[in-house]
Each structure stands twice: as structure tokens, then as C-alpha cells.
Design a protein around this motif. Structure first.
Motif, PDB file in Angstrom:
ATOM      1  N   GLY A 220       9.640  14.745  12.429  1.00  0.00           N
ATOM      2  CA  GLY A 220       9.290  16.610  11.883  1.00  0.00           C
ATOM      3  C   GLY A 220      10.837  16.825  11.166  1.00  0.00           C
ATOM      4  O   GLY A 220      11.933  15.614  11.578  1.00  0.00           O
ATOM      5  N   LEU A 221      10.708  18.022  10.339  1.00  0.00           N
ATOM      6  CA  LEU A 221      11.846  18.300   9.944  1.00  0.00           C
ATOM      7  C   LEU A 221      11.965  19.549  10.574  1.00  0.00           C
ATOM      8  O   LEU A 221      11.462  20.233  10.928  1.00  0.00           O
ATOM      9  CB  LEU A 221      11.439  18.711   8.601  1.00  0.00           C
ATOM     10  CG  LEU A 221      10.772  17.716   7.676  1.00  0.00           C
ATOM     11  CD1 LEU A 221       9.892  18.320   6.458  1.00  0.00           C
ATOM     12  CD2 LEU A 221      12.122  16.490   7.393  1.00  0.00           C
ATOM     13  N   SER A 222      13.316  19.792  11.484  1.00  0.00           N
ATOM     14  CA  SER A 222      13.786  21.170  11.701  1.00  0.00           C
ATOM     15  C   SER A 222      15.583  21.016  11.003  1.00  0.00           C
ATOM     16  O   SER A 222      16.064  20.612  10.731  1.00  0.00           O
ATOM     17  CB  SER A 222      14.500  20.323  13.282  1.00  0.00           C
ATOM     18  OG  SER A 222      15.395  19.499  13.640  1.00  0.00           O
ATOM     19  N   SER A 223      15.271  23.035  11.816  1.00  0.00           N
ATOM     20  CA  SER A 223      16.258  23.265  10.981  1.00  0.00           C
ATOM     21  C   SER A 223      17.023  24.368  11.995  1.00  0.00           C
ATOM     22  O   SER A 223      15.906  25.238  12.882  1.00  0.00           O
ATOM     23  CB  SER A 223      16.539  24.063   9.345  1.00  0.00           C
ATOM     24  OG  SER A 223      17.521  24.888   8.680  1.00  0.00           O
ATOM     25  N   SER A 224      17.991  24.933  11.437  1.00  0.00           N
ATOM     26  CA  SER A 224      18.522  25.986  13.008  1.00  0.00           C
ATOM     27  C   SER A 224      19.791  26.975  11.821  1.00  0.00           C
ATOM     28  O   SER A 224      20.040  26.103  11.059  1.00  0.00           O
ATOM     29  CB  SER A 224      19.325  25.254  13.778  1.00  0.00           C
ATOM     30  OG  SER A 224      20.268  24.310  14.001  1.00  0.00           O
ATOM     31  N   SER A 225      19.583  28.280  11.843  1.00  0.00           N
ATOM     32  CA  SER A 225      20.922  28.984  11.576  1.00  0.00           C
ATOM     33  C   SER A 225      21.775  29.949  12.126  1.00  0.00           C
ATOM     34  O   SER A 225      20.742  30.193  13.109  1.00  0.00           O
ATOM     35  CB  SER A 225      19.972  29.291  10.375  1.00  0.00           C
ATOM     36  OG  SER A 225      19.527  30.132  10.028  1.00  0.00           O
ATOM     37  N   GLY A 226      22.612  30.721  11.833  1.00  0.00           N
ATOM     38  CA  GLY A 226      23.075  31.087  12.761  1.00  0.00           C
ATOM     39  C   GLY A 226      22.153  33.391  11.891  1.00  0.00           C
ATOM     40  O   GLY A 226      20.930  33.216  11.242  1.00  0.00           O
ATOM     41  N   ALA A 227      22.645  34.170  11.607  1.00  0.00           N
ATOM     42  CA  ALA A 227      22.807  35.260  11.724  1.00  0.00           C
ATOM     43  C   ALA A 227      22.449  34.818   8.888  1.00  0.00           C
ATOM     44  O   ALA A 227      23.678  35.129   9.064  1.00  0.00           O
ATOM     45  CB  ALA A 227      23.610  36.797  11.182  1.00  0.00           C
ATOM     46  N   SER A 228      21.096  34.585   8.934  1.00  0.00           N
ATOM     47  CA  SER A 228      20.763  34.413   7.350  1.00  0.00           C
ATOM     48  C   SER A 228      20.794  35.323   6.809  1.00  0.00           C
ATOM     49  O   SER A 228      19.552  35.349   7.231  1.00  0.00           O
ATOM     50  CB  SER A 228      21.270  33.315   7.546  1.00  0.00           C
ATOM     51  OG  SER A 228      20.910  32.440   5.436  1.00  0.00           O
ATOM     52  N   LEU A 229      20.848  35.464   5.177  1.00  0.00           N
ATOM     53  CA  LEU A 229      19.611  36.567   4.591  1.00  0.00           C
ATOM     54  C   LEU A 229      18.335  35.396   4.340  1.00  0.00           C
ATOM     55  O   LEU A 229      17.421  35.767   3.497  1.00  0.00           O
ATOM     56  CB  LEU A 229      20.818  36.856   3.680  1.00  0.00           C
ATOM     57  CG  LEU A 229      21.735  38.290   3.849  1.00  0.00           C
ATOM     58  CD1 LEU A 229      22.606  38.509   2.900  1.00  0.00           C
ATOM     59  CD2 LEU A 229      20.812  39.608   4.926  1.00  0.00           C
ATOM     60  N   GLU A 230      18.508  34.377   4.204  1.00  0.00           N
ATOM     61  CA  GLU A 230      17.545  33.664   3.418  1.00  0.00           C
ATOM     62  C   GLU A 230      17.055  32.983   4.570  1.00  0.00           C
ATOM     63  O   GLU A 230      17.726  31.824   5.204  1.00  0.00           O
ATOM     64  CB  GLU A 230      18.222  32.553   1.970  1.00  0.00           C
ATOM     65  CG  GLU A 230      18.405  33.942   1.496  1.00  0.00           C
ATOM     66  CD  GLU A 230      18.394  33.569   0.114  1.00  0.00           C
ATOM     67  OE1 GLU A 230      17.949  32.362  -0.622  1.00  0.00           O
ATOM     68  OE2 GLU A 230      19.842  33.535  -0.366  1.00  0.00           O
ATOM     69  N   ALA A 231      16.271  31.939   4.436  1.00  0.00           N
ATOM     70  CA  ALA A 231      15.500  30.848   5.763  1.00  0.00           C
ATOM     71  C   ALA A 231      15.622  29.996   4.384  1.00  0.00           C
ATOM     72  O   ALA A 231      15.538  29.626   3.402  1.00  0.00           O
ATOM     73  CB  ALA A 231      13.958  31.207   6.003  1.00  0.00           C
ATOM     74  N   THR A 232      15.738  28.353   5.398  1.00  0.00           N
ATOM     75  CA  THR A 232      15.660  27.264   5.525  1.00  0.00           C
ATOM     76  C   THR A 232      13.994  27.161   4.830  1.00  0.00           C
ATOM     77  O   THR A 232      13.677  27.361   5.684  1.00  0.00           O
ATOM     78  CB  THR A 232      16.176  25.786   6.127  1.00  0.00           C
ATOM     79  OG1 THR A 232      17.338  26.342   6.364  1.00  0.00           O
ATOM     80  CG2 THR A 232      16.438  24.555   5.984  1.00  0.00           C
ATOM     81  N   SER A 233      13.990  26.515   4.202  1.00  0.00           N
ATOM     82  CA  SER A 233      12.542  26.260   3.307  1.00  0.00           C
ATOM     83  C   SER A 233      12.125  24.871   3.284  1.00  0.00           C
ATOM     84  O   SER A 233      12.883  23.807   2.691  1.00  0.00           O
ATOM     85  CB  SER A 233      12.160  27.014   2.192  1.00  0.00           C
ATOM     86  OG  SER A 233      12.675  28.535   2.641  1.00  0.00           O
ATOM     87  N   VAL A 234      10.866  24.662   3.612  1.00  0.00           N
ATOM     88  CA  VAL A 234      10.464  23.100   3.183  1.00  0.00           C
ATOM     89  C   VAL A 234       9.271  23.765   2.318  1.00  0.00           C
ATOM     90  O   VAL A 234       8.365  24.482   2.217  1.00  0.00           O
ATOM     91  CB  VAL A 234       9.883  22.377   4.833  1.00  0.00           C
ATOM     92  CG1 VAL A 234       9.097  21.322   3.659  1.00  0.00           C
ATOM     93  CG2 VAL A 234      11.128  22.071   5.139  1.00  0.00           C
TER      94      VAL A 234
END
Length: 341
Positions: A220-234
Motif C-alpha cells: 500500500g501507499l500511506s500518508s499522515s499529516s497534521g492540520a494542513s491546507l492541502e492533501a498528500t495525493s497519489v
């Protein structure tokens, strides 16, 4: 009490498993059809790419895009694979993105932190880390690392060395290749639209067959983030599995031996270059010498031929003439003289 629960809710949410989407993944040439999503991951309209994190959440967000069908590294034939994917990481508050291999029931245990792996101790990951985490010894916020059961990377490579920045929001393209016969994993990275690099950004010796044996796992491809204005995208992802014949498979290899073999092959290539030069020089010398011998043969042949022609010419044999001198006596008759008178 209810007010206290509301205040604690954002802190407690990451501790609970994320749901797995039951929506079918759309058929698109950019993605393999056998995919699913979990956590905060969602398809962007009209399904041309996937957001792994949700920028609308005030708490931490994590998401997973994974292959539906589990597989085994060991079987009748050891398994190798090649995968490539395109992605982008926002400029702020994103951990980055990771290619992970996990037990098949992992999606139900996806957490809200550390690529969704904070509660997992059995995984293999290639992390594209865009945030410094001193707890795991991160050196910078722009590196690729190899993780085995822990987010403390066993080997890292600085992405700044190829003049790229993970958290720039720019679309990037990565290739990850694993060969089960050599137990070698290679990672490549470039800006989207660029050619696949010849040299890997990172190479690592690992026996995934020994690590997982006959257990079924997911990729799989996974990601995590805090409060962000943009998303990590594939934006695209494909996986190609290769089966290596059993007779090519060897049990856990010594990484130093593989390294020495590569070094020896490199030296053989270098040492063969003088042999090639010597061969060409010998060939040129042989051609030149042969031409010289041919010229000499034609020259002597011409000389012998001229001598033979001279011998064939008829010879004129001259003998000196023989002459004899005799004394002649002239007698004058007196009667004849008187007659004339």
C-alpha cells in the motif's frame, strides 16, 4: 462530563481504527483496478487521483491506498516486484508518503500518525519523509529511508542530492524494484515527466521472503499529516509482480558478498578494456604486416619474371672471321707490252 469528552475527542480519534471504504475503485489507466482505500483516503472527482489525507480535519489525518489481493513472497516461485507511482506532498504539516508491505489485516488497524504505522511493529516500508521527527532520529525533512518494523530508518538517502524537495507540492515520480534472487531493493525518484534515472537514489539488501516467509501480505501507499491546507495525493500507481524460477533463488545472502561480486564485475569490465585495445592494436599490426608481405612478394615476383624473360631471348653468337693473306706475283709479258706500242 459531555463537555470534557468533546474536548478530548480530537485527541482520541487517532487511536481508533479507520474504516475501509467499500466503494469500488474506478477503472482508470492511471491505477491498477484491484485497489481499495482506507482511513481518510478518498477519490477526487472524477476519480483521476486519490487524496490520502483530509485537509478539512482539524486533527491529524491518515489514509491508505492498497492492493486488494494479498500475496506471498515465498511459494512455488519466489516473488519479485516492480512498482511506480506519482505523488505530491503539500508544503506544510505532512509526514510524507510511504510504500509499505504489511500483514493483510493491517487496513483495519490504520492509525492517525506516522504514516498510519504507529501501532504496527511488523511492516516493511520505503518512506519519503518530509518532516523531522527527532524521536526516530530523522536527520532532515527531505529524505528517503528504509524501515523494517520501526520508523527508525536502517538506511537513508538525502533527496536534496538530486536537487528535489519533497514538500514542494510538485508532482514527483518514484520507482521501487525488488529482486528476490539478489535480495536487492532499489529506489529511484525524479520530477514528474522526467526519464527514469539509471542510478538508484537508494539501494538496500533485504530478504523479504525470509522476513514474511509464507504469510499473506498487502502492499500500500500511506500518508499522515497534521492540520494542513492541502492533501498528500497519489496520481498514478501500478504494480508488476515477477516470479523467479526456484533454481535461481538462494537462501539469505551475505550483503557483503553481493557487494564484492558487483565490485569484481566492475573490475572485470575495467580490466577487459586494455584487452580490447591490445586486440585492436594486434589486428591493425597484422593487417599492416600482411600488406607489407604481399607487396614484397609482388616486388620479387616482378624481378624474377624479368630475369626469366631475359634468359628466353635468343643469343647471337659471333665468331671472328678468318682471313688469309697471300702474295700475288704479277708477270708482265714483254710481247704484250710491245704490241701495245
Amino acid at each position: 462530563m459531555p463537555r470534557l469528552l468533546l474536548l478530548l475527542l480530537p485527541l482520541l480519534l487517532p487511536l481508533f481504527p479507520h474504516p475501509i471504504s467499500s466503494n469500488p475503485f474506478p477503472i482508470t489507466p492511471r491505477f491498477d483496478p484491484n485497489l481499495n482505500i482506507a482511513g481518510d483516503a478518498k477519490l477526487a472527482t472524477p476519480g483521476s487521483f486519490v487524496h490520502l489525507t483530509d485537509p478539512s480535519k482539524s486533527s491529524r489525518s491518515s489514509g491508505l491506498l492498497f492492493q486488494r489481493a494479498p500475496f506471498k513472497f515465498l511459494g512455488p516461485k519466489p516473488r519479485s516486484f516492480s512498482t511506480d507511482f506519482t505523488f505530491s506532498i503539500p508544503p506544510r504539516n505532512s509526514d510524507g508518503i510511504a510504500l509499505i508491505i504489511v500483514p493483510k489485516d493491517f487496513p483495519s488497524r490504520l492509525s492517525g500518525e506516522s504514516f498510519g504505522l504507529s501501532r504496527e511493529n511488523r511492516f516493511f516500508g520505503v518512506e519519503f519523509d518530509a518532516m523531522v521527527n527527532e524521536n526516530v532520529g530523522d536527520e532532515n525533512d527531505n529524505h528517503v529511508g528504509i524501515d523494517v518494523g520501526s520508523l527508525v530508518s536502517l538506511k537513508i538517502s538525502n533527496i536534496s542530492s538530486i536537487k528535489l524537495k519533497l514538500s514542494s507540492g510538485v508532482k514527483l515520480h518514484s520507482w521501487v524494484d525488488y529482486d528476490s534472487s539478489s535480495k536487492r531493493l532499489e529506489v529511484r525518484l525524479c520530477k514528474f515527466g522526467g526519464a527514469r534515472p539509471f542510478d538508484p537514489l537508494l539501494a538496500y539488501q533485504v530478504d523479504l521472503g525470509e522476513m514474511w516467509k509464507g504469510e499473506e501480505v498487502l502492499m500500500g501507499l500511506s500518508s499522515s499529516s497534521g492540520a494542513s491546507l492541502e492533501a498528500t495525493s497519489v496520481y498514478s500507481w501500478s504494480v508488476r509482480a515477477r516470479r523467479v524460477p526456484t533454481w535461481l533463488h538462494s537462501q539469505p545472502v551475505d550483503p557483503f558478498k553481493v557487494s564484492n561480486e558487483h565490485t569484481r564485475e566492475h573490475k572485470m569490465v575495467i580490466s577487459n578494456r586494455p584487452c580490447l585495445v591490445a586486440l585492436l592494436s594486434g589486428l591493425i599490426f597484422a593487417v599492416g604486416f600482411g600488406a607489407l608481405v604481399a607487396f614484397a612478394a609482388l616486388f620479387f615476383r616482378a624481378i624474377f619474371a624479368s630475369e626469366k624473360e631475359a634468359e628466353i631471348q635468343p643469343k647471337c653468337i659471333l665468331y671472328p672471321g678468318e682471313f688469309r693473306y697471300e702474295k700475288v706475283n704479277v708477270v708482265v709479258d714483254d710481247n704484250t707490252v710491245n704490241a701495245k706500242n
